[in-house]
Write a protein that holds these residues in place. Structure first.
Motif, mmCIF file in Angstrom:
data_model
loop_
_atom_site.group_PDB
_atom_site.id
_atom_site.type_symbol
_atom_site.label_atom_id
_atom_site.label_comp_id
_atom_site.label_asym_id
_atom_site.label_seq_id
_atom_site.Cartn_x
_atom_site.Cartn_y
_atom_site.Cartn_z
ATOM 1 N N ILE A 60 -1.851 -1.816 15.405
ATOM 2 C CA ILE A 60 -3.421 -1.874 15.168
ATOM 3 C C ILE A 60 -3.703 -1.643 13.469
ATOM 4 O O ILE A 60 -4.289 -2.433 13.055
ATOM 5 N N LEU A 61 -3.437 -0.663 13.031
ATOM 6 C CA LEU A 61 -3.442 -0.208 11.665
ATOM 7 C C LEU A 61 -2.228 0.666 11.169
ATOM 8 O O LEU A 61 -1.603 1.329 11.998
ATOM 9 N N GLY A 62 -1.873 0.564 9.787
ATOM 10 C CA GLY A 62 -0.789 1.269 9.288
ATOM 11 C C GLY A 62 0.474 0.673 9.658
ATOM 12 O O GLY A 62 0.685 -0.750 9.974
ATOM 13 N N THR A 63 1.585 1.222 9.633
ATOM 14 C CA THR A 63 3.004 0.707 9.842
ATOM 15 C C THR A 63 3.748 1.641 11.084
ATOM 16 O O THR A 63 3.477 2.687 11.181
ATOM 17 N N LEU A 64 4.379 0.911 12.004
ATOM 18 C CA LEU A 64 5.032 1.517 12.963
ATOM 19 C C LEU A 64 6.477 0.600 12.958
ATOM 20 O O LEU A 64 6.322 -0.365 12.886
ATOM 21 N N ASP A 65 7.702 1.528 12.806
ATOM 22 C CA ASP A 65 8.841 0.889 12.694
ATOM 23 C C ASP A 65 8.685 0.203 11.292
ATOM 24 O O ASP A 65 8.586 0.570 10.243
ATOM 25 N N THR A 66 9.238 -1.128 11.333
ATOM 26 C CA THR A 66 9.080 -1.917 10.210
ATOM 27 C C THR A 66 7.880 -2.904 10.084
ATOM 28 O O THR A 66 7.785 -3.758 9.072
ATOM 29 N N ALA A 67 7.006 -2.729 11.194
ATOM 30 C CA ALA A 67 5.980 -3.616 11.445
ATOM 31 C C ALA A 67 4.643 -3.078 10.683
ATOM 32 O O ALA A 67 4.258 -1.929 10.911
ATOM 33 N N THR A 68 3.910 -3.881 10.147
ATOM 34 C CA THR A 68 2.603 -3.164 9.080
ATOM 35 C C THR A 68 1.516 -4.399 9.646
ATOM 36 O O THR A 68 1.568 -5.415 9.533
ATOM 37 N N SER A 69 0.238 -3.583 10.115
ATOM 38 C CA SER A 69 -0.864 -4.260 10.443
ATOM 39 C C SER A 69 -1.343 -4.839 9.056
ATOM 40 O O SER A 69 -1.436 -4.235 8.137
ATOM 41 N N PRO A 70 -2.356 -6.135 9.203
ATOM 42 C CA PRO A 70 -2.954 -6.841 7.912
ATOM 43 C C PRO A 70 -4.189 -5.881 7.834
ATOM 44 O O PRO A 70 -4.984 -6.179 6.597
ATOM 45 N N GLY A 71 -4.729 -4.983 8.613
ATOM 46 C CA GLY A 71 -5.991 -4.333 8.523
ATOM 47 C C GLY A 71 -5.880 -3.329 7.117
ATOM 48 O O GLY A 71 -4.989 -2.625 7.054
ATOM 49 N N ALA A 72 -6.976 -3.407 6.488
ATOM 50 C CA ALA A 72 -6.997 -2.442 5.211
ATOM 51 C C ALA A 72 -6.895 -0.979 5.496
ATOM 52 O O ALA A 72 -7.741 -0.557 6.412
ATOM 53 N N THR A 73 -6.184 -0.218 4.848
ATOM 54 C CA THR A 73 -6.181 1.399 5.250
ATOM 55 C C THR A 73 -6.459 1.977 3.777
ATOM 56 O O THR A 73 -5.978 1.435 2.910
ATOM 57 N N HIS A 74 -6.975 3.204 3.811
ATOM 58 C CA HIS A 74 -7.214 3.845 2.492
ATOM 59 C C HIS A 74 -6.494 5.443 2.580
ATOM 60 O O HIS A 74 -6.582 6.140 1.346
#
Length: 319
Positions: free
Chosen positions: A171-185
């Motif tokens: 959903i947000l951020g990175t898990l394993d090697t997959a990163t969400s396109p949602g902006a995080t700060h």
């Protein structure tokens, strides 16, 4: 989503995360969301105010709304945070003061960054699906990002991580090697973990993050603790991996992040750094300035609750 509590308590938050692994089962409080939906609030909770930058967690449904209006949240303001709309069933129609008009559907990310000020409404479309089931989450913005221009993102396709018995949507951020396109700060992660019956696995984690798991559906043990749907298990920091065991097909939300370094004050739909900021935001909303207008919603906007009698101050995150 608005905090619809008519007498919201001032929420004082700060740095104090658990330094090591814990198993703290959080029970929800219930609040009405329109005429036909009740939400179960997991954060803020007695004794636990944040998980990383995650600062507000509501779980709702599954509710049969075939003959009901479903979700009806009038226009209301936000500042200093991001809202995350996440659905397993149903749809939510989002309108905001930027002019955004978007229907969010299951496993799609609706991400609104309030920055300095925004207003929005959320409602079940007409007509709508029979069932409504999902979660609404807020992320506190750090001081460097809380005065950004407001923005809304809709991401219908999110990255997925798979393993035997697991399908994880990031959903947000990175898990394993997959990163969400949602902006995080701030460094964080949010992932929807779909578990097949009989799944028994260890999910790799970042030891420097603190974590919690919200059970959405099914029967699942999290680090040996049964977590019923609508409950959340706070896990603390220092974990290289998380044991998960599914006794039926199940789904949980994994929420985590670096412990939030800044003290904040959260009241109603606002996050600030001082009580004076909160008072000013409430006054601006009541005067109809700063937060803009939401066009197209059939109804009046949500009035702000009365401020508490006690001063609003930022303190530590754990009572």
């Amino acid at each position: 989503m608005s905090n619809l509590d008519l007498r919201p308590a001032p929420t004082s938050c700060g740095r104090e995360a658990s330094a090591g692994p814990v198993r703290d089962l959080l029970r929800p409080r219930q609040f009405p969301l329109g005429a036909s939906t009740v939400v179960r609030r997991l954060l803020p909770n007695l004794g636990r105010r944040m998980v990383g930058a995650w600062c507000f967690v509501d779980h709702y449904g599954p509710d049969d709304i075939a003959d009901e209006p479903g979700m009806q949240v009038p226009p209301h303001p936000h500042m200093g945070l991001q809202t995350v709309s996440w659905l397993h069933q149903g749809e939510v129609l989002h309108r905001d003061s930027l002019g955004s008009l978007q229907t969010v559907r299951p496993y799609e990310l609706g991400l609104m960054t309030s920055g300095r000020a925004i207003s929005h409404s959320e409602e079940s479309p007409r007509p709508h699906a029979r069932y409504l089931h999902g979660a609404q989450l807020w992320v506190a913005l750090p001081d460097a990002g809380r005065n950004l221009a407001p923005a809304f993102e809709h991401h219908p396709d999110l990255p997925v991580v798979t393993a035997p018995g697991l399908r994880a949507t990031v959903i947000l951020g990175t898990l394993d090697t997959a990163t969400s396109p949602g902006a995080t700060h701030t460094p964080l992660v949010g992932a929807d973990l779909a578990l097949a019956e009989g799944a028994d696995l260890h999910l790799p984690l970042v030891p420097d993050f603190e974590y919690a798991v919200l059970a959405m559906s099914g029967r699942v043990d999290v680090d040996g603790v049964p977590v019923e749907p609508g409950s959340m298990l706070y896990l603390g920091c220092g974990r290289p991996a998380l044991p998960l065991r599914a006794h039926s097909d199940a789904a949980v939300l994994l929420l985590g992040g670096e412990p939030f370094e800044e003290k904040i004050v959260m009241w109603w739909n606002f996050i600030g750094r001082s009580g004076e900021e909160i008072v000013q935001a409430r006054n601006d909303w009541e005067k109809g300035i700063r937060f803009g207008d939401v066009h197209g919603y059939d109804g009046a906007r949500l009035p702000a609750p009365e401020l508490p009698d006690i001063p609003l101050k930022s303190r530590g995150r754990v009572r």
